[in-house]
Design an enzyme around this catalytic site. Sequence first.
Site, PDB file in Angstrom:
ATOM      1  N   ASP A 124       0.869  -1.171   0.000  1.00  0.00           N
ATOM      2  CA  ASP A 124       0.000   0.000   0.000  1.00  0.00           C
ATOM      3  C   ASP A 124       0.912   1.228   0.000  1.00  0.00           C
ATOM      4  O   ASP A 124       2.133   1.112   0.191  1.00  0.00           O
ATOM      5  CB  ASP A 124      -0.877  -0.038   1.260  1.00  0.00           C
ATOM      6  CG  ASP A 124      -1.734   1.199   1.416  1.00  0.00           C
ATOM      7  OD1 ASP A 124      -2.368   1.610   0.423  1.00  0.00           O
ATOM      8  OD2 ASP A 124      -1.758   1.765   2.523  1.00  0.00           O
ATOM      9  N   ASP A 151      -0.303   5.080   1.084  1.00  0.00           N
ATOM     10  CA  ASP A 151      -0.605   6.078   2.110  1.00  0.00           C
ATOM     11  C   ASP A 151      -0.692   5.469   3.503  1.00  0.00           C
ATOM     12  O   ASP A 151      -1.470   4.539   3.744  1.00  0.00           O
ATOM     13  CB  ASP A 151      -1.917   6.792   1.765  1.00  0.00           C
ATOM     14  CG  ASP A 151      -1.785   7.612   0.489  1.00  0.00           C
ATOM     15  OD1 ASP A 151      -1.087   8.633   0.536  1.00  0.00           O
ATOM     16  OD2 ASP A 151      -2.359   7.223  -0.542  1.00  0.00           O
TER      17      ASP A 151
END
Length: 218
Positions: A9, A11
């Site tokens: 991922d 953020d």
Amino acid sequence: MALEAAIFDLDGLLVNTEVVSWHIYQDMLSPYGHDMTREEYAQLYSGRTERHNIEAIIERYEVPMSVEEGFEFVAERERHYHALDVDLMPGARDLLAWLTERGVAVALASASTEERAIGLLEQNGVRGHFSHFAYSTEVAHGKPAPDVFLLAAKRCEAHPESCVAFEDSEAGVLAAHAAGMTVVCVPDMRRPAPEVLDLAHAVVPTLADAIPVVEAIL
């Protein structure tokens, strides 16, 4: 399992942007007399796509702007905040270098846009570690659906069950688990609920702490 790919991922996991997103949504609401707590952001918006969040905020708070105006506002505020520099999360550089040294394919599976994601990775000097990219804008359903993780695995020519996924948010853990991947959770703004953490192979405080976890898989 034989590890074929490591999928990240962006953020709140690789880069410290979740707090930036929270401030941007606060900026959006402030002129209309509304506020968003850190806890509310973490519970309702962390790990979700920008479109989901803008649409949900406009509806929830009855903000008098269109979704497109919301996108323009967020883009302008992101330029402001990112000009102040957004740092890598602790241990991110160490883990990426460790994976690259061992020849593991590294991919991104993000709710961000391509331009923003590449910009953040280049800004922090880690773009070169990534061989493949997948974005929620390219699939039918964003996290917590598994679509973006499955797309990342496909682009790595890897079997989902032979991938390790790194996530910080509840939606991300659910998505990676639904994709059939081994999940390592590194909580950020909000620790996922216990029943969600139970889906993870490991929960660690930083990405550097994930190195021995992955080493045991290799």
